[in-house]
Design an enzyme around this catalytic site. Structure first.
Site, PDB file in Angstrom:
ATOM      1  N   GLY A  53       6.044  33.855  24.152  1.00  0.00           N
ATOM      2  CA  GLY A  53       6.827  33.438  25.297  1.00  0.00           C
ATOM      3  C   GLY A  53       7.668  32.194  25.157  1.00  0.00           C
ATOM      4  O   GLY A  53       8.160  31.662  26.155  1.00  0.00           O
ATOM      5  N   TRP A  55      10.741  31.826  23.882  1.00  0.00           N
ATOM      6  CA  TRP A  55      12.114  32.083  24.333  1.00  0.00           C
ATOM      7  C   TRP A  55      12.125  32.264  25.853  1.00  0.00           C
ATOM      8  O   TRP A  55      13.038  31.810  26.534  1.00  0.00           O
ATOM      9  CB  TRP A  55      12.686  33.314  23.629  1.00  0.00           C
ATOM     10  CG  TRP A  55      13.152  33.042  22.231  1.00  0.00           C
ATOM     11  CD1 TRP A  55      12.653  32.116  21.363  1.00  0.00           C
ATOM     12  CD2 TRP A  55      14.226  33.696  21.545  1.00  0.00           C
ATOM     13  NE1 TRP A  55      13.334  32.158  20.173  1.00  0.00           N
ATOM     14  CE2 TRP A  55      14.308  33.122  20.262  1.00  0.00           C
ATOM     15  CE3 TRP A  55      15.107  34.711  21.881  1.00  0.00           C
ATOM     16  CZ2 TRP A  55      15.249  33.525  19.318  1.00  0.00           C
ATOM     17  CZ3 TRP A  55      16.043  35.135  20.950  1.00  0.00           C
ATOM     18  CH2 TRP A  55      16.115  34.543  19.667  1.00  0.00           C
ATOM     19  N   ASP A  73       7.465  42.848  25.895  1.00  0.00           N
ATOM     20  CA  ASP A  73       6.795  42.829  24.591  1.00  0.00           C
ATOM     21  C   ASP A  73       5.587  43.762  24.630  1.00  0.00           C
ATOM     22  O   ASP A  73       5.048  44.066  25.698  1.00  0.00           O
ATOM     23  CB  ASP A  73       6.333  41.411  24.225  1.00  0.00           C
ATOM     24  CG  ASP A  73       6.116  41.245  22.724  1.00  0.00           C
ATOM     25  OD1 ASP A  73       6.956  40.618  22.066  1.00  0.00           O
ATOM     26  OD2 ASP A  73       5.109  41.760  22.197  1.00  0.00           O
ATOM     27  N   ASP A  92       6.074  49.365  24.901  1.00  0.00           N
ATOM     28  CA  ASP A  92       6.834  49.684  23.694  1.00  0.00           C
ATOM     29  C   ASP A  92       8.312  49.844  24.034  1.00  0.00           C
ATOM     30  O   ASP A  92       8.672  50.656  24.893  1.00  0.00           O
ATOM     31  CB  ASP A  92       6.285  50.983  23.095  1.00  0.00           C
ATOM     32  CG  ASP A  92       6.837  51.288  21.721  1.00  0.00           C
ATOM     33  OD1 ASP A  92       7.943  50.815  21.388  1.00  0.00           O
ATOM     34  OD2 ASP A  92       6.161  52.018  20.968  1.00  0.00           O
ATOM     35  N   ASP A 114      14.080  38.503  19.687  1.00  0.00           N
ATOM     36  CA  ASP A 114      13.465  37.815  18.560  1.00  0.00           C
ATOM     37  C   ASP A 114      12.359  38.667  17.937  1.00  0.00           C
ATOM     38  O   ASP A 114      11.480  38.162  17.240  1.00  0.00           O
ATOM     39  CB  ASP A 114      12.896  36.463  19.019  1.00  0.00           C
ATOM     40  CG  ASP A 114      12.633  35.508  17.860  1.00  0.00           C
ATOM     41  OD1 ASP A 114      13.462  35.471  16.929  1.00  0.00           O
ATOM     42  OD2 ASP A 114      11.609  34.796  17.879  1.00  0.00           O
ATOM     43  N   LYS A 154      17.472  38.858  16.040  1.00  0.00           N
ATOM     44  CA  LYS A 154      16.984  38.451  14.716  1.00  0.00           C
ATOM     45  C   LYS A 154      17.026  39.627  13.747  1.00  0.00           C
ATOM     46  O   LYS A 154      16.733  40.758  14.119  1.00  0.00           O
ATOM     47  CB  LYS A 154      15.544  37.934  14.813  1.00  0.00           C
ATOM     48  CG  LYS A 154      14.942  37.573  13.452  1.00  0.00           C
ATOM     49  CD  LYS A 154      13.731  36.684  13.592  1.00  0.00           C
ATOM     50  CE  LYS A 154      12.566  37.348  14.234  1.00  0.00           C
ATOM     51  NZ  LYS A 154      11.415  36.422  14.368  1.00  0.00           N
TER      52      LYS A 154
END
Length: 202
Positions: A53, A55, A73, A92, A114, A154
């Site tokens: 957490g 970000w 997430d 998911d 990320d 990312k």
């Protein structure tokens, strides 16, 4: 590079903990946002691959109780990550039902991701899995990001990086590859930045 050296707290980890962030990764987003202005107060932001957490906390602090943040997430957020304007979905990102729930909360001014795959130590495998996550993040950006919206994801640099960068050209008016200072020097991760999503179908 030993595995244990990644587990030892470094400058950025200690700084994160002292400032109330769950992980050092917060400074990557902080630098990206300072450089590219992905989102400001009143924005509607989607944070993919958000646990634990860091970000999410940074975005909440930037929004200052304005706008809205949707965070997603497989794993739960840290217990102290909370906000009146925060909606968290645990699940998911490939799940179609979850995608529909996320989309219903949109559209978004910014999508950030990320997410990283479990690493094997085999660079070919790790970069391939990372590319798959980037493709998934592109899907969210393409279908849920407002025209003029911004994007950051990312990626583990590998043979797929050039093709993924080319996709950015189709979706955004401006695009960059950027490695924040807080990235470990030995890491082959970097971030693809998309600015000003184009209008119309892609």
């Amino acid at each position: 590079m030993s595995v244990n050296s990644y587990e030892k707290p470094d400058f950025w980890s200690k700084k994160a903990f002292s400032e109330g962030y769950p992980a050092r990764s917060v400074y990557k987003l902080k630098e990206i946002n300072e450089k590219y202005n992905l989102f400001t107060k009143n924005a509607h932001v989607l944070d993919l691959g958000s646990a634990p957490g860091s970000w999410t906390v940074f975005i909440l602090r930037t929004l200052e109780n304005t706008g809205k943040l949707v965070s997603v997430d497989l794993k739960p957020l840290a217990k102290n990550v909370k906000g009146n304007n925060l909606v968290f979905f645990q699940g998911d990102l490939y799940d179609e039902a979850l995608r529909e729930r996320i989309k219903a909360e949109g559209p978004y001014d910014a999508v950030v991701c990320d997410a990283a795959p479990p690493t094997t130590g085999n660079r070919l495998i790790d970069t391939s899995r990372s590319a798959g996550l980037v493709e998934l993040a592109f899907y969210y950006a393409q279908t849920m990001l407002k025209e003029g919206g911004n994007f950051a994801v990312k990626i583990f640099q590998g043979s797929d990086t050039r093709a993924l960068t080319n996709q950015m050209k189709d979706l955004f008016s401006g695009h960059r590859s950027f490695k924040p200072t807080a990235c470990r020097s030995e890491s082959f991760e970097t971030y693809l930045i998309g600015m000003q999503k184009k209008g119309g179908s892609i």
